[in-house]
Motif scaffolding. Structure first.
Motif: not given
Lengths: 244, 244, 244, 244, 244, 244
Positions: F192-197, F162-168
């Motif tokens: 946004v938090v996403m998994n490796d799938g 799981v990892a997360a990043v911001s966008v704007g």
């Protein structure tokens, strides 16, 4: 030329000390202690439980709480119950009282019981924490005697006496047992807790203004030793009579 | 066949009442009041400020705070300052004391000042709120006299006296001034606050068990009137001498 | 010349009273009670547990909580959840509601269950605590009926009805069921809780301004008895129909 | 036969001390101090305001706050922000740090500004409060230099240096700078704060187990003087270079 | 084979939505909004003050508070006022509501005033935050109209409408406006706030169980757009009539 | 004409990311993660207990706490422990981190254990919550490896990363991984938090100013997918080596 203390006392002179046992009737130990105009009601309450971290270990606990009535002081202070928390000074003092009293108790001999020492200042004139420790010791002994009278203990959990006094440097002169007038005009003060074997249990010296030198420290410790010897004698005298 | 009250008192008999002025020295008024074994320290503190809702209106304020030392009671209660809040009972009592005392004060004559009445129970044996009101009145008068001695007031803000007592039905019999043994064995009790003109300021009657009939209520009110007359006399006697 | 009440009511006239059962659907009892513009949502929640002090005794408990939506009042009040504590007035009222309702419950018949009465004021116009008690009684009965329908009780724990009303002296005239306009312009008011046997459960009379005389008290109690008889009838009427 | 300290150090040997300036970038002073495995981040923040009790007096203020990350310790401790209050130990330590740093500051030279020293323990291995004081002094000097670079001060408010170390009796032997293994196995320990004139600013000695004798106290003070001289040198060395 | 939603609704079907203006009388705007069995009372209160961070800037503020009556839910929840703090979920929701409503307000046109939206859930069945936003918008408009009727505003501070709805994946099928039965059996749900220009104001999607793919996200956003168009129409219809 | 980001980065360029394992020594997992100048210490603590709602179910729990050192920010913020409560922002973030990490854990494989992720911001420059999630994942894996090394687990409870990043949208242009300068000058941002799938775990988009259109949302999601792929690679690289 000698300094004149505001109270006219000699540098090594305690204020008048009185220790009145049985001041209130519900507590297992209840003592009104006065160091001059400072008056503290110390009660000892026995509870047949220990805090969670001690459960099942066969040991007892001794703890303290400290409070000051709102108008014990020259100007009214907020009531801590009403503000919703105890201040840092209160917590610091009640931790000190608890440590001091635990230093003279064999907690295994006490068994799984807690003795809570409530020290409530009815009138403050400097030295409330040292009066509290000195009075709480007598309340503690009365609570232990109450347990002994009910055959609840097989050994005496009290292994020595504990008393406390403040010392400080007032206008350049080391003095014993500061009252409020001295305390507020004083750069350096130290609270000393000792036992009746002449050992130190706590030393808390603070210099917000003038840092103290090693020789000043030595003089202060000497005064403290003298004062504590008198306080220990006053405790013994109070405990010699029957509980009212 | 007469009911025997646990204390042996007659149904219309108050406990021994003592009112000791000048019990502590810093407060503008300081009274230790005892109703039998119930002992409450009442101090009155004068502050030259009013709460925000009164600022700039030229009126004063009278308020009260109530506390119970942890070991004032048979078993130790938690310290409210340590639990981090005052309980509902405490808030209810201190609101009652404040209302009762405001009922005898001309707040315009007081000017923009607050008098805070701190009522701290040193020992509890029933009736702490009624003892607190009765003692706080005396502390309030002493604080007003202190202001008068300093020429701070142009008119007397006290317009009458206020005292309080409890009444209840114990084993079917209306009795005056319940102590703890009666209070805990009693279905119905009522706290009554009156002034020296015979007017009612507060009535708080509660029946968790047996609801009381109108004739019982009348009997209780009669007892309260008798008791309060005696308490008002005790207040006057205490205030007649010089302040210690 | 008769006083004109702000609402135009007669001195002994209640506001329009409505009691709407089943106002919300999750609670075991849910009642919206209105005394004129005062509207209180009273829910009764059944929990198969009792507080620690009752565990293992086979008895039940009935308790109450009271809240006011921030804009139930003319000007918005702070939300107590946001301020982090319930005020003294809230605690006092919820203690009163709890005592009043316990007075009509046989807690042994209830078994080890707690019924919590949540009284939340949607709109306030004076008399919220008396409306709350009157409505909470109906919610309580509905919750008991819900348990009975599930065969959880062997005996009926309700032994009588309870209702409450305020009375006061408005411009020198004793009046029944004060609304906000009267309440705020009134020296003396009293909340009265009674059961359907004509017994008094609670009396709380307060005079911040004019102390009331014994004959005024008698007139107020007479009005309260009248009003409560009507409220008890309204409760019975509401409970006679099926639950919506 | 010599005692072996768990770390293998000599009785008068400090742990490795490092002082890293500019550890974070926003604060006016930011220092990571390590006493062995104990690591404390000390930041100094300048605010152009003083607390209410000092407003309008032309004096500045220096204060401290202390915190421990939940997993700075062997087992996780509760987060104080989540528990809703700072514990007694935390308050005691932050009061100590504040007093210690104020002892080397001329608050008139500071003007109406507050410098807040935040001491947050990233990793704990005994001696966090002494490391905090020692590191906070360097952060304080950096914050003062930052103000000087902006020409905000006319005089240097720093009048001396302050450092702190712990001493204790481990297995009967006085030792310097206790680590966690020693601290938890030690009857007596003392925290000593001194300035670079050799004066004592704070002494806090505690003996829960074995009370310490006067000669033990003398030995401990001697060790402390030695250790503090080394710490003062480390501070000077750190401050000699440019701020990163 | 189509999924059967517990309510029998089609995947893109909202619950019955009602918006009742003037539900209570004291607030400047007061709306009871229902999304099926979810009922939220939204009041808008106007105060001629702004929070400290905005004072003197000529701008207004819009903020929200959210609460749930203890028995709005299937089982009773603790009252936050009684627990002494608002939970994380409450704070998160009220921050969301405040941001959503601020997105349609020109705070300069509002002037130095605060509008507080209190959203109190009387009955919960899923979707309380989206119902709250949708209803609070109508209360906000009513409060602005109230100010306009009093000539307090020179320009209309409302620049668009705002509504909110939840969407989620229930048994593999994207559905609109989840009720409690769907919400608790659903891996993924998203709250969507949009304005009447078709712009997104907030998206909050959460997948504790099954992470959602980009195409699922697209389907959910499509449903949300449909639902919000209907809600905006319901708001307009409600606002078209006179305020009761 | 291209927008120039304050940092000079390209719109789709992450800041320099570093992940340092074993940053402190007591925790089962301890990671210092940096996204540019944002630095967060993430520790994972294993406790052989679960919260009350999970006891006896054989499942584990993963939870998070978030804090910011007072001077992590440009100007000092109040210490939450000293204010006595965690703010809404803090609670919201720590709830987000907990949900995000639970999304990659098989709680049955974990057994009745709790892993607590403490994320403490040492220095803030935008994106603290996304850095915290990204770093906490690595700390979590280290804690699981620690349990595996002690043979405490029979199956691997980690089922994905799981990892997360911001966008704007900054000055009209969609950009990746906002720093403080961009964040404070930006109308719209999304975490946004996403998994490796490639699945979405959380989306939290907010537009206080300009509402974003569907095509803008699509562009932002595209950037997030790119950034998260890089972050997942950085996590893998960090975890490939031995733990320091």
């Amino acid at each position: 030329m000698p300094v004149v203390r505001p109270s006219g006392r000699m540098p090594d002179q305690l204020r008048a000390v009185t220790i009145e046992r049985g001041y209130t009737r519900h507590a297992e130990g209840s003592v009104l202690v006065s160091f001059g105009q400072t008056r503290v009601l110390c009660t000892a309450s026995v509870d047949n439980k220990v805090p969670p971290f001690l459960r099942g270990k066969g040991e007892g606990w001794v703890t303290a709480e400290y409070g000051m009535l709102p108008r014990a002081t020259h100007t009214r202070s907020d009531r801590e119950a009403s503000r919703g928390k105890q201040g840092g000074r209160t917590l610091e003092i009640q931790r000190l009282i608890g440590r001091a009293l635990r230093a003279c108790v064999d907690r295994n001999a006490l068994g799984e019981r807690t003795i809570t020492l409530d020290c409530d200042v009815l009138q403050a004139d400097g030295g409330t924490r040292t009066a509290a420790i000195t009075g709480a010791y007598v309340a503690l002994v009365d609570a232990v005697r109450w347990m002994q009278a009910r055959k609840e203990l097989t050994r005496d959990p009290i292994h020595g006496a504990v008393a406390a006094v403040s010392v400080g440097i007032y206008q350049g002169v080391p003095v014993l047992d500061l009252d409020y007038a001295e305390d507020s005009g004083c750069d350096t003060d130290m609270n000393v807790v000792m036992n009746d074997g002449g050992g130190f249990i706590e030393l808390q010296g603070t210099a917000e203004g003038h840092a103290f030198r090693r020789d000043e420290l030595d003089a202060l410790l000497g005064l403290a030793e003298t004062g504590i010897a008198e306080l220990l004698a006053a405790q013994r005298a109070a405990l010699d009579g029957p509980r009212p």
